[in-house]
Design a protein around this motif. Structure first.
Motif, PDB file in Angstrom:
ATOM      1  N   THR A  23      81.913  67.142 -68.015  1.00 20.56           N
ATOM      2  CA  THR A  23      83.353  67.315 -67.857  1.00 20.56           C
ATOM      3  C   THR A  23      83.718  67.176 -66.383  1.00 20.56           C
ATOM      4  O   THR A  23      83.149  67.841 -65.527  1.00 20.56           O
ATOM      5  N   GLN A  24      84.671  66.295 -66.098  1.00 16.47           N
ATOM      6  CA  GLN A  24      85.010  65.981 -64.709  1.00 16.47           C
ATOM      7  C   GLN A  24      86.476  66.274 -64.460  1.00 16.47           C
ATOM      8  O   GLN A  24      87.357  65.870 -65.224  1.00 16.47           O
ATOM      9  N   THR A  25      86.756  66.997 -63.406  1.00 20.72           N
ATOM     10  CA  THR A  25      88.134  67.303 -63.039  1.00 20.72           C
ATOM     11  C   THR A  25      88.719  66.140 -62.245  1.00 20.72           C
ATOM     12  O   THR A  25      88.141  65.706 -61.248  1.00 20.72           O
ATOM     13  N   ARG A  27      92.204  65.022 -60.369  1.00 21.76           N
ATOM     14  CA  ARG A  27      93.532  65.380 -59.879  1.00 21.76           C
ATOM     15  C   ARG A  27      94.373  64.104 -59.827  1.00 21.76           C
ATOM     16  O   ARG A  27      94.014  63.148 -59.141  1.00 21.76           O
ATOM     17  N   LYS A  43      96.775  64.438 -71.357  1.00 23.52           N
ATOM     18  CA  LYS A  43      95.777  65.451 -70.998  1.00 23.52           C
ATOM     19  C   LYS A  43      94.831  65.833 -72.139  1.00 23.52           C
ATOM     20  O   LYS A  43      93.599  65.803 -71.960  1.00 23.52           O
ATOM     21  N   ASP A  52      89.105  66.593 -67.297  1.00 21.21           N
ATOM     22  CA  ASP A  52      90.026  67.712 -67.150  1.00 21.21           C
ATOM     23  C   ASP A  52      91.098  67.278 -66.155  1.00 21.21           C
ATOM     24  O   ASP A  52      90.891  67.294 -64.941  1.00 21.21           O
ATOM     25  N   LYS A  54      94.165  67.449 -63.847  1.00 19.90           N
ATOM     26  CA  LYS A  54      94.996  68.383 -63.104  1.00 19.90           C
ATOM     27  C   LYS A  54      96.180  67.596 -62.552  1.00 19.90           C
ATOM     28  O   LYS A  54      96.020  66.741 -61.679  1.00 19.90           O
TER      29      LYS A  54
END
Length: 261
Positions: A23-25, A27, A43, A52, A54
């Motif tokens: 799982t990679q955030t 932005r 999303k 994920d 943001k």
């Protein structure tokens, strides 16, 4: 439980770890209103692909590219190609387009006049003060037969490039985000759709006229050049350009925003 079963359970538990670790955030910047709302619809789809999202909102058009170039964010979704091209030329950003998203046909709005033809000679028209969207406003007025611009000005004409002004319009250049706020003070204003909807205007019902939606102003997802081939970029694009997001846009915005897929 036998040692054999314990061993199998441990293996299954370990096998599940990589999926979580993947799982990679990401932005991703957007302007408030439709761009941010669409990303909210993206999303949960992206989450199924291990992303994920943001969502970081910026209220102007300048900061999102600066933030992307500096590494404060991984992607942005707020601009069209001519605007990005202008930013890259002016600021040297190493930013690349990875997908087309939606189109927001720019429109002319007025609180004083009910029809485009009713805007009188000598009227004061507010247009965006950035080169790309200001040029877009002038091109719209030329398309409607009210202006003539110098040949070869491309997508970024300025008021200095006007060679004929049929109704002797006076132009006031303002920040694009402020355009809805000056409607009481001018005869009409050329307003980007995201700022129009944010101000409670309905582009389909309230705009006196709008640009051709098949022009060059389809919006894009942009990332740093060094990231454009990374797996998360592909996952982001696939998550955005889905039937579910298309349906969301059509139902939510009812023609004010048009999808490119």
């Amino acid at each position: 439980m036998s040692f054999k079963k314990l061993g199998l359970a441990a293996l299954l538990s370990l096998a599940a770890l990589p999926a979580l670790a993947q799982t990679q955030t990401i932005r991703i910047a957007a302007t408030p209103g439709p761009h941010a709302q669409i990303l909210e619809a993206v999303k949960p789809i992206a989450a199924k692909k291990g992303l994920d999202l943001k969502i970081v909102e910026f209220s102007d058009y300048v900061v999102p590219n600066a933030a992307l170039a500096s590494g404060e964010i991984e992607a942005n979704s707020f601009q069209h190609q001519p605007y990005l091209d202008n930013q890259k030329t002016d600021r040297g950003y190493k930013i690349e387009t990875v997908a087309q998203t939606v189109n927001f046909p720019i429109g002319i709005y007025s609180k004083k006049h009910k029809a485009f033809d009713a805007v009188p000679s000598g009227a004061t028209i507010a247009i965006p003060n950035d080169p790309t969207n200001g040029g877009r406003a002038l091109l719209l007025l030329q398309d409607k037969g009210l202006l003539k611009l110098k040949e070869g000005v491309g997508f970024k004409p300025t008021i200095l490039d006007i060679t004929a002004n049929t109704k002797n319009f006076k132009f006031v250049e303002i920040d694009a985000a402020q355009a809805p706020r000056v409607l009481d003070d001018v005869d009409a204003a050329v307003i980007n759709t995201n700022y129009a909807t944010q101000a409670g205007l309905d582009p389909v019902k309230d705009a006196l006229t709008r640009e051709n939606p098949k022009g060059p102003y389809v919006n894009i997802i942009a990332v740093r050049a060094e990231d454009k081939d990374k797996p998360w970029v592909k996952a982001l694009v696939e998550s955005y350009r889905t039937p579910e997001v298309k349906q969301f846009v059509e139902e939510k915005f009812k023609g004010a925003v048009l999808t490119s897929w």
